[in-house]
Design a protein around this motif. Structure first.
Motif, PDB file in Angstrom:
ATOM      1  N   THR A 260       4.008  -3.442 -10.785  1.00  8.51           N
ATOM      2  CA  THR A 260       4.188  -4.863 -10.456  1.00  8.51           C
ATOM      3  C   THR A 260       3.156  -5.406  -9.471  1.00  8.51           C
ATOM      4  O   THR A 260       2.940  -6.613  -9.433  1.00  8.51           O
ATOM      5  N   GLU A 261       2.514  -4.541  -8.677  1.00  8.29           N
ATOM      6  CA  GLU A 261       1.452  -4.995  -7.773  1.00  8.29           C
ATOM      7  C   GLU A 261       0.535  -3.831  -7.462  1.00  8.29           C
ATOM      8  O   GLU A 261       0.949  -2.669  -7.494  1.00  8.29           O
ATOM      9  N   ILE A 262      -0.722  -4.175  -7.115  1.00  8.81           N
ATOM     10  CA  ILE A 262      -1.687  -3.204  -6.610  1.00  8.81           C
ATOM     11  C   ILE A 262      -2.181  -3.744  -5.269  1.00  8.81           C
ATOM     12  O   ILE A 262      -2.793  -4.810  -5.218  1.00  8.81           O
ATOM     13  N   ASN A 263      -1.910  -3.022  -4.198  1.00 10.91           N
ATOM     14  CA  ASN A 263      -2.229  -3.494  -2.848  1.00 10.91           C
ATOM     15  C   ASN A 263      -3.398  -2.709  -2.271  1.00 10.91           C
ATOM     16  O   ASN A 263      -3.308  -1.493  -2.091  1.00 10.91           O
ATOM     17  N   VAL A 264      -4.488  -3.403  -1.974  1.00 17.21           N
ATOM     18  CA  VAL A 264      -5.652  -2.762  -1.375  1.00 17.21           C
ATOM     19  C   VAL A 264      -5.990  -3.354  -0.009  1.00 17.21           C
ATOM     20  O   VAL A 264      -6.778  -2.774   0.734  1.00 17.21           O
ATOM     21  N   THR A 265      -5.416  -4.500   0.331  1.00 19.51           N
ATOM     22  CA  THR A 265      -5.671  -5.124   1.633  1.00 19.51           C
ATOM     23  C   THR A 265      -4.600  -4.679   2.609  1.00 19.51           C
ATOM     24  O   THR A 265      -3.471  -5.161   2.577  1.00 19.51           O
ATOM     25  N   SER A 266      -4.935  -3.710   3.440  1.00 21.25           N
ATOM     26  CA  SER A 266      -4.051  -3.233   4.505  1.00 21.25           C
ATOM     27  C   SER A 266      -2.688  -2.768   3.992  1.00 21.25           C
ATOM     28  O   SER A 266      -1.640  -3.223   4.466  1.00 21.25           O
ATOM     29  N   PRO A 267      -2.646  -1.841   3.016  1.00 22.23           N
ATOM     30  CA  PRO A 267      -1.352  -1.360   2.520  1.00 22.23           C
ATOM     31  C   PRO A 267      -0.535  -0.693   3.629  1.00 22.23           C
ATOM     32  O   PRO A 267      -1.088  -0.123   4.573  1.00 22.23           O
ATOM     33  N   THR A 268       0.786  -0.762   3.493  1.00 16.10           N
ATOM     34  CA  THR A 268       1.693  -0.169   4.469  1.00 16.10           C
ATOM     35  C   THR A 268       2.542   0.914   3.794  1.00 16.10           C
ATOM     36  O   THR A 268       2.478   1.099   2.594  1.00 16.10           O
ATOM     37  N   GLY A 269       3.342   1.599   4.599  1.00 14.72           N
ATOM     38  CA  GLY A 269       4.295   2.567   4.077  1.00 14.72           C
ATOM     39  C   GLY A 269       4.144   3.969   4.633  1.00 14.72           C
ATOM     40  O   GLY A 269       5.024   4.813   4.425  1.00 14.72           O
ATOM     41  N   MET A 270       3.053   4.259   5.344  1.00 18.34           N
ATOM     42  CA  MET A 270       2.835   5.622   5.827  1.00 18.34           C
ATOM     43  C   MET A 270       3.974   6.110   6.717  1.00 18.34           C
ATOM     44  O   MET A 270       4.492   7.225   6.544  1.00 18.34           O
ATOM     45  N   GLN A 271       4.351   5.286   7.697  1.00 12.98           N
ATOM     46  CA  GLN A 271       5.338   5.765   8.662  1.00 12.98           C
ATOM     47  C   GLN A 271       6.704   5.974   8.009  1.00 12.98           C
ATOM     48  O   GLN A 271       7.440   6.900   8.371  1.00 12.98           O
ATOM     49  N   GLU A 272       7.036   5.132   7.043  1.00  9.40           N
ATOM     50  CA  GLU A 272       8.323   5.295   6.354  1.00  9.40           C
ATOM     51  C   GLU A 272       8.361   6.606   5.568  1.00  9.40           C
ATOM     52  O   GLU A 272       9.369   7.331   5.590  1.00  9.40           O
ATOM     53  N   VAL A 273       7.260   6.923   4.868  1.00  8.36           N
ATOM     54  CA  VAL A 273       7.205   8.179   4.117  1.00  8.36           C
ATOM     55  C   VAL A 273       7.288   9.368   5.077  1.00  8.36           C
ATOM     56  O   VAL A 273       8.014  10.350   4.829  1.00  8.36           O
ATOM     57  N   ASN A 274       6.552   9.295   6.185  1.00  7.28           N
ATOM     58  CA  ASN A 274       6.594  10.379   7.167  1.00  7.28           C
ATOM     59  C   ASN A 274       8.008  10.608   7.686  1.00  7.28           C
ATOM     60  O   ASN A 274       8.493  11.739   7.756  1.00  7.28           O
ATOM     61  N   ARG A 275       8.653   9.516   8.074  1.00  9.66           N
ATOM     62  CA  ARG A 275       9.972   9.605   8.706  1.00  9.66           C
ATOM     63  C   ARG A 275      11.006  10.152   7.719  1.00  9.66           C
ATOM     64  O   ARG A 275      11.797  11.040   8.061  1.00  9.66           O
ATOM     65  N   LEU A 276      11.001   9.625   6.514  1.00  3.80           N
ATOM     66  CA  LEU A 276      12.005  10.041   5.528  1.00  3.80           C
ATOM     67  C   LEU A 276      11.786  11.473   5.056  1.00  3.80           C
ATOM     68  O   LEU A 276      12.741  12.167   4.689  1.00  3.80           O
ATOM     69  N   GLY A 277      10.534  11.908   5.073  1.00  5.37           N
ATOM     70  CA  GLY A 277      10.229  13.272   4.642  1.00  5.37           C
ATOM     71  C   GLY A 277      10.175  14.278   5.768  1.00  5.37           C
ATOM     72  O   GLY A 277       9.951  15.470   5.519  1.00  5.37           O
ATOM     73  N   GLY A 278      10.340  13.810   7.028  1.00  7.33           N
ATOM     74  CA  GLY A 278      10.237  14.710   8.163  1.00  7.33           C
ATOM     75  C   GLY A 278       8.860  15.339   8.284  1.00  7.33           C
ATOM     76  O   GLY A 278       8.719  16.502   8.683  1.00  7.33           O
TER      77      GLY A 278
END
Length: 318
Positions: free
Chosen positions: A279-297
């Motif tokens: 549904t989207e391709i984000n290349v301008t300042s994508p987010t999500g790193m901290q959420e993946v880190n936190r949820l995956g420990g």
């Protein structure tokens, strides 16, 4: 050890608990690099040479998740004096953002993501390169065209501004809604701006999946679930993250989109998938790193920012 420059929003806007740029910077420090930053108004051209008013930066203290602060006065430096320049200015992609990419074109050093891609790969429209992977998606301006699209899409669709970001102004248009005319008037600003109309995907009720890619390869994902009674699942709009894995369809999407992004110099990207659809391709300042880190420990070399920097350092040594 290398000097690296981040083009950012003001430091006060960077949330140590959530911002992807924050962990990119702290990982640079962990690896022994010297991070500097500038804002858009600190970029300049002197003839054909790109410059920046750069400031050293780092955490305010040794405490975990301490806010980022200046570590000195601004220093005019050519961008070529940095090993790599990261464009991490958040949208909107407006006139100032576009002008900054023209400056970065002349940096004479590695720039990530590649400025031409930041200009050309609109987050709502670049996925049109992959018609086999996406829902019915149109760029329209006339309300009559939007009404026709609604008919074609079975009476339910999402409308969102072409240059929107962070879940802002996303609306659902549906047959039978007494506010339909108003929704279409708002979406197009009375037919004065382009609007993306996209087939409504029922699986949106259980969330969309943000998949992070480095050099076209998926490194992690998070399922973003909308709050109760909310259409949008963006983290900026109150969406909650849930740990997730990629299914067979999502691996297929990554295998098609990833090489295309890599060829266009987009080292770090975030793609969004709802149900079976890109549904989207984000290349301008994508987010999500901290959420993946936190949820995956995840810690240390297993974190998203570590995998990002592995990709960066591979580029620098190539």
């Amino acid at each position: 050890m290398a000097d690296v420059l981040f083009v950012l929003d003001p430091l006060s806007s960077i949330n140590p608990h959530a911002d992807t740029s924050y962990v990119m910077i702290t990982e640079a420090l962990r690896r022994g690099h010297r991070p500097f930053y500038t804002t858009l108004d600190g970029l300049a051209l002197r003839g054909s040479q790109a410059w920046a008013h750069a400031r050293a930066l780092g955490p305010a203290s040794d405490e975990p998740l301490a806010p980022l602060v200046d570590r000195g006065e601004p220093e005019p430096r050519p961008l070529s004096s940095f090993a790599v320049v990261f464009m991490r200015k958040d949208p909107p992609v407006d006139a100032s953002f576009i002008a900054a990419t023209w400056i970065l074109d002349r940096a004479d050093t590695l720039v990530l993501n590649k400025p031409a891609g930041l200009r050309d790969l609109n987050e709502k429209l670049s996925m049109l390169e992959f018609p086999q992977l996406i829902p019915d998606t149109r760029l329209l301006r006339k309300i009559s065209d939007l009404r026709a699209a609604l008919d074609d899409m079975g009476g339910s669709m999402i409308v969102k501004p072409l240059l929107g970001y962070g879940g802002k102004e996303i609306l659902r248009a549906a047959h039978g809604d007494p506010n339909l005319s108003t929704i279409l008037e708002i979406a197009t600003a009375d037919e004065t701006r382009w609007t993306v109309a996209q087939q409504f995907i029922p699986e949106a009720s259980v969330g969309d999946k943000r998949i992070l890619l480095v050099e076209g390869e998926p490194i992690g994902a998070v399922l973003r679930v909308p709050a109760a009674g909310e259409l949008r699942d963006n983290f900026h709009a109150g969406g909650q993250g849930i740990a997730t894995e990629l299914n067979e369809r999502e691996w297929l999407i990554c295998s098609v989109v990833g090489p295309w992004l890599r060829e266009r110099g987009q080292l770090f990207a975030g793609i969004d998938v709802i149900g079976p659809y890109l549904t989207e391709i984000n290349v301008t300042s994508p987010t999500g790193m901290q959420e993946v880190n936190r949820l995956g420990g995840l810690e240390g070399d297993a974190t998203m920012q570590a995998k990002f920097w592995d990709g960066v350092e591979a580029r620098l040594t190539a």
